[in-house]
Design a protein around this motif. Structure first.
Motif, PDB file in Angstrom:
ATOM      1  N   PRO A 543       0.822  -1.206   0.000  1.00 19.17           N
ATOM      2  CA  PRO A 543       0.000   0.000   0.000  1.00 19.17           C
ATOM      3  C   PRO A 543       0.863   1.266   0.000  1.00 19.17           C
ATOM      4  O   PRO A 543       1.874   1.358   0.704  1.00 19.17           O
ATOM      5  N   TYR A 546      -0.312   4.778   4.394  1.00 18.41           N
ATOM      6  CA  TYR A 546      -1.055   4.284   5.551  1.00 18.41           C
ATOM      7  C   TYR A 546      -0.497   4.945   6.800  1.00 18.41           C
ATOM      8  O   TYR A 546       0.601   5.532   6.797  1.00 18.41           O
ATOM      9  N   ASP A 576     -10.236   1.682  -3.066  1.00 21.26           N
ATOM     10  CA  ASP A 576      -9.891   0.785  -1.974  1.00 21.26           C
ATOM     11  C   ASP A 576      -9.459   1.548  -0.726  1.00 21.26           C
ATOM     12  O   ASP A 576      -8.997   2.692  -0.798  1.00 21.26           O
ATOM     13  N   ILE A 578      -7.484   0.091   3.178  1.00 18.68           N
ATOM     14  CA  ILE A 578      -6.886  -1.094   3.788  1.00 18.68           C
ATOM     15  C   ILE A 578      -6.909  -0.962   5.304  1.00 18.68           C
ATOM     16  O   ILE A 578      -6.884   0.144   5.854  1.00 18.68           O
ATOM     17  N   TYR A 591      -2.390  -6.901   5.578  1.00 21.20           N
ATOM     18  CA  TYR A 591      -3.450  -5.914   5.418  1.00 21.20           C
ATOM     19  C   TYR A 591      -4.670  -6.560   4.746  1.00 21.20           C
ATOM     20  O   TYR A 591      -4.549  -7.456   3.914  1.00 21.20           O
ATOM     21  N   HIS A 593      -7.608  -5.780   2.326  1.00 19.74           N
ATOM     22  CA  HIS A 593      -7.847  -4.848   1.232  1.00 19.74           C
ATOM     23  C   HIS A 593      -9.342  -4.840   0.925  1.00 19.74           C
ATOM     24  O   HIS A 593      -9.909  -5.845   0.490  1.00 19.74           O
ATOM     25  N   SER A 595     -12.124  -3.388  -1.348  1.00 21.89           N
ATOM     26  CA  SER A 595     -12.119  -2.730  -2.650  1.00 21.89           C
ATOM     27  C   SER A 595     -13.442  -2.893  -3.384  1.00 21.89           C
ATOM     28  O   SER A 595     -14.224  -3.803  -3.113  1.00 21.89           O
ATOM     29  N   HIS A 603      -6.517  -6.641  -5.437  1.00 23.65           N
ATOM     30  CA  HIS A 603      -7.675  -6.000  -4.823  1.00 23.65           C
ATOM     31  C   HIS A 603      -8.539  -6.990  -4.048  1.00 23.65           C
ATOM     32  O   HIS A 603      -8.632  -8.166  -4.378  1.00 23.65           O
ATOM     33  N   ARG A 614       4.019  -7.982  -2.109  1.00 23.62           N
ATOM     34  CA  ARG A 614       2.842  -8.449  -1.377  1.00 23.62           C
ATOM     35  C   ARG A 614       2.303  -9.729  -2.016  1.00 23.62           C
ATOM     36  O   ARG A 614       2.292  -9.902  -3.226  1.00 23.62           O
ATOM     37  N   ARG A 616      -0.951 -12.493  -1.992  1.00 20.96           N
ATOM     38  CA  ARG A 616      -2.351 -12.691  -1.613  1.00 20.96           C
ATOM     39  C   ARG A 616      -2.482 -14.019  -0.876  1.00 20.96           C
ATOM     40  O   ARG A 616      -2.047 -15.065  -1.366  1.00 20.96           O
ATOM     41  N   SER A 680      -4.516   3.206   2.263  1.00 23.20           N
ATOM     42  CA  SER A 680      -4.989   2.883   0.924  1.00 23.20           C
ATOM     43  C   SER A 680      -3.791   2.738   0.004  1.00 23.20           C
ATOM     44  O   SER A 680      -2.647   3.003   0.398  1.00 23.20           O
TER      45      SER A 680
END
Length: 698
Positions: A543, A546, A576, A578, A591, A593, A595, A603, A614, A616, A680
């Motif tokens: 992100p 933040y 989005d 976060i 985080y 997310h 969105s 997202h 990052r 998922r 975000s």
């Protein structure tokens, strides 16, 4: 091609004809419906809780009747069901496709071979090819305690193909016989079988798949009822269901393949005098139609069950070919449509990957469409688009003692072992096939509370999952991979851990937060406001902007409650915000997310930043279809958000707007503790009413 020569007069005539005559109709190819790339867009949603599984027994190792060439038959054993004898002894029975029937002692659950079906019918007994071949199923008569009667199905090859003849019409080029046998025990209470047997029915199949599947008696029927003692027989299409005109054998009411049959095994008016045909079967007395047929139009009617203490409906789990795994309610005379239909879609034999829309006049056919369904994965060598599952493993409407499961139809996926349910009350027959019940995915736990998957428990990526039940309605899970049975003994909320005693709230002052770029933030009117969009920074993708909550301690297990709002205009599709947790530093944190877009990888999910790009980690992302859970925030309103993180187990659950089921779930233990934050990627938004509860990190 010959060149055309045009003169002015011809051109004039042509132009006149174009003005006077309508354009030609589109060709058939231009008007034909396009294939449906994603027949069931709705993926199973997280249930928010899971099943606590206790190991009951591991059955003995066994081998097929000959060395198999298909690796899928190389299992610890091939147990495929568990049930309870209807004699109040509390003994469980377990058939093994490789030939033996086992009984499990009520107290010790120690397995003991009761009957060797394979040895009885050797050398013709066959279980060496085809996933359903061998000793397929067993059903005990409701009065077994008195009459000692039960029924089995098995497959034969060898000399039987020459010396025996099927009783009902066989498929051309018959290569396998499916046999229904009645057994009568001299002493029903004995631990091993001694008695007699007789052949009831013999079927002829051309292929090694989709032979005889389940047989069973209606547990809701009582003496004197028309259905009492009637035996239901699920007959597959022999792998031949999509061959031939007008839907092939499953649509041919003169053939038994691709049907559910219903017979009276104590009667004598059947074709061979060894069974009877119930007078209330739907096709009795109709020329050219087998009186034994109860319902038809099936490819692989794998498992069926009755709701025993509620609706008493008969449910069937049906394994599809291209894409659809489905659950149907079965009533007399129903037609599931195979192979004209697969689920509520048009099937075309020439297209190996896709299904097509229903025709406009579809209602006139009266097909029985699924109450609930999900997409399955075609085999890899088909080069087709993949989706959620592989093949459905049918289950039961739970009516046992666990409140969280009561009224839910539990089922799973045979191959990957994923566990699902849908509410029985939401499963409604719809002639259009459009009103399907939502499917929810269940987690699994050991009795120690450790999160597991069925693949973990089975010790193999191919679980070969089956589901069984005892007389009290309690359910069991089985795996051929390691020949083990587990009982569902409890339920457990996902991410259920201690989030106390520390509590942080009223954190809206600038001194309570450490933003990446302080000038982009405002702290006013009880709100934490990201007023200016962030920008990408060097280092791992994460992100852009933040702020980290500095008030209070770092947390291990924690629950974060807040209201969030997206201030970026709704006209932008990939808005989005976060919620950060487990924050160690700028390149190590989790985080959630939230969105408006769920169709791109970065997202609407749960992510881990761990010193690199990052990643998922939420279970809802379907990489094959580039799609995640439904968008979490699609407007400019305030939304309640709850994030629960259990440091010990790694469970993460994200809830929105007070729902009792999470939007996202994940399981990851990379970061056991850290701080909380909000921000975000490149949007603006705000947070208020933040409360963090948890256990302080050591």
């Amino acid at each position: 091609m010959r060149k055309l020569r045009w003169c002015p007069l011809a051109i004039t005539a042509l132009l006149a004809s174009l003005v006077a005559v309508p354009p030609p109709a589109a060709s058939a190819a231009e008007t034909a419906p396009a294939p449906i790339l994603d027949p069931i867009p709705e993926d199973p949603a997280p249930a928010g809780f899971g099943l606590v599984l206790e190991k009951v027994a591991q059955l003995p190792k066994s081998e097929p009747s000959a060395p198999p060439t298909d690796d899928r038959l190389k299992r610890w054993n091939r147990i495929n069901h568990v049930g309870e004898l209807p004699d109040r002894s509390g003994r469980l029975f377990v058939p093994d496709l490789n030939g033996k029937l086992y009984l499990l002692d009520k107290k010790t659950r120690t397995p003991r071979a009761y009957l060797d079906v394979g040895a009885t019918f050797a050398p013709d007994f066959f279980s060496a090819a085809g996933l359903g071949q061998g000793f397929g199923f067993v059903a005990f008569h409701p009065e077994f305690a008195k009459n000692g009667t039960f029924y089995t199905t098995h497959v034969e090859r060898g000399d039987a193909l020459e010396t025996e003849k099927p009783d009902l019409p066989a498929q051309p080029n018959t290569g396998y016989h499916g046999v229904l046998t009645e057994w009568t025990a001299d002493d029903p209470s004995a631990g091993t079988f001694a008695g007699t047997h007789r052949e009831v029915l013999r079927f002829g199949f051309s292929g090694r798949i989709h032979n005889l599947q389940q047989i069973d008696f209606n547990p809701n029927a009582r003496p004197g009822d028309a259905d009492y003692g009637m035996l239901y027989i699920a007959v597959g299409d022999g792998g031949n269901g999509n061959v031939g005109a007008n839907g092939g054998d499953p649509q041919n009411l003169a053939m038994p393949q691709g049907k559910i049959l219903r017979i009276d095994p104590s009667g004598t008016n059947g074709v061979n005098g060894e069974y009877g045909v119930p007078a209330d079967n739907p096709f009795v007395g109709q020329n050219g139609r087998l009186a034994e047929i109860y319902a038809y139009g099936m490819r692989d009617p794998h498992r069926f069950s009755w709701d025993t203490r509620g609706s008493e409906r008969l449910f069937l789990a049906h394994i599809g070919e291209h894409e659809i795994e489905s659950i149907h309610q079965i009533e007399p005379g129903d037609n599931l449509g195979w192979s004209e239909r697969e689920g509520a879609f048009t099937f075309r034999e020439e297209d190996r990957c896709h299904l097509y829309p229903l025709p406009e006049d579809d209602l006139r056919y009266g097909y029985n469409y699924p109450l609930a369904a999900y997409d399955h994965d075609p085999p890899p060598d088909w080069n087709c688009r993949s989706d959620v599952g592989k093949a459905i493993s049918g289950g039961y409407v739970y009516r046992g003692k666990l409140n969280a499961l009561r009224g839910k139809y539990l089922f799973g996926d045979i191959v990957n072992g994923r566990l699902f349910y849908t509410e029985e009350s939401d499963m409604r027959r719809d002639p259009t096939g459009q009103d399907r019940a939502q499917i929810h995915e269940l987690s699994a736990y050991t009795t120690a509370g450790e999160p597991v998957t069925m693949r973990d428990l089975a010790g193999d990526d191919r679980v070969d999952l089956r589901i069984g039940s005892d007389a009290k309605g309690e359910l069991y899970l089985l795996s051929k991979a390691n020949g083990t049975i587990w009982k569902i003994v409890d339920t457990r909320r996902f991410a259920e851990c201690r989030t106390a005693p520390a509590r942080v709230g009223h954190a809206t002052d600038a001194g309570d937060w450490a933003p990446v770029t302080p000038s982009k933030w405002r702290f006013e009117h009880g709100e934490v406001v990201l007023a200016e969009a962030g920008e990408a920074r060097p280092g791992p993708r994460r992100p852009f902007e933040y702020a980290v909550l500095t008030k209070g301690p770092e947390f291990a297990s924690a629950q974060i409650d807040a209201e969030v709002r997206l201030d970026t205009p709704v006209a932008e599709s990939n808005r989005d915000v976060i919620v950060v947790f487990g924050y160690r530093d700028d390149t190590h944190f989790y985080y959630a997310h939230l969105s408006s877009d769920n169709t791109i990888y970065p997202h609407n999910g749960i992510f881990l930043v761990n010193g690199a790009d990052r990643v998922r980690i939420d279970r809802q992302w379907n990489a094959n279809r580039s799609k995640g859970a439904p968008p979490a925030i699609t407007d400019a309103n305030w939304h309640d958000v709850r994030v629960r993180h259990c440091a010990g187990t790694g469970e993460i659950a994200v809830y929105a707007d007070g729902a009792d089921r999470p939007v996202f779930t994940a399981l990851d233990t990379a970061l056991g503790s850290g701080r909380v934050g909000f921000g975000s990627f490149d949007n603006i938004g705000r947070l208020r009413d933040l409360t963090v509860r948890g256990t302080p990190a050591r």
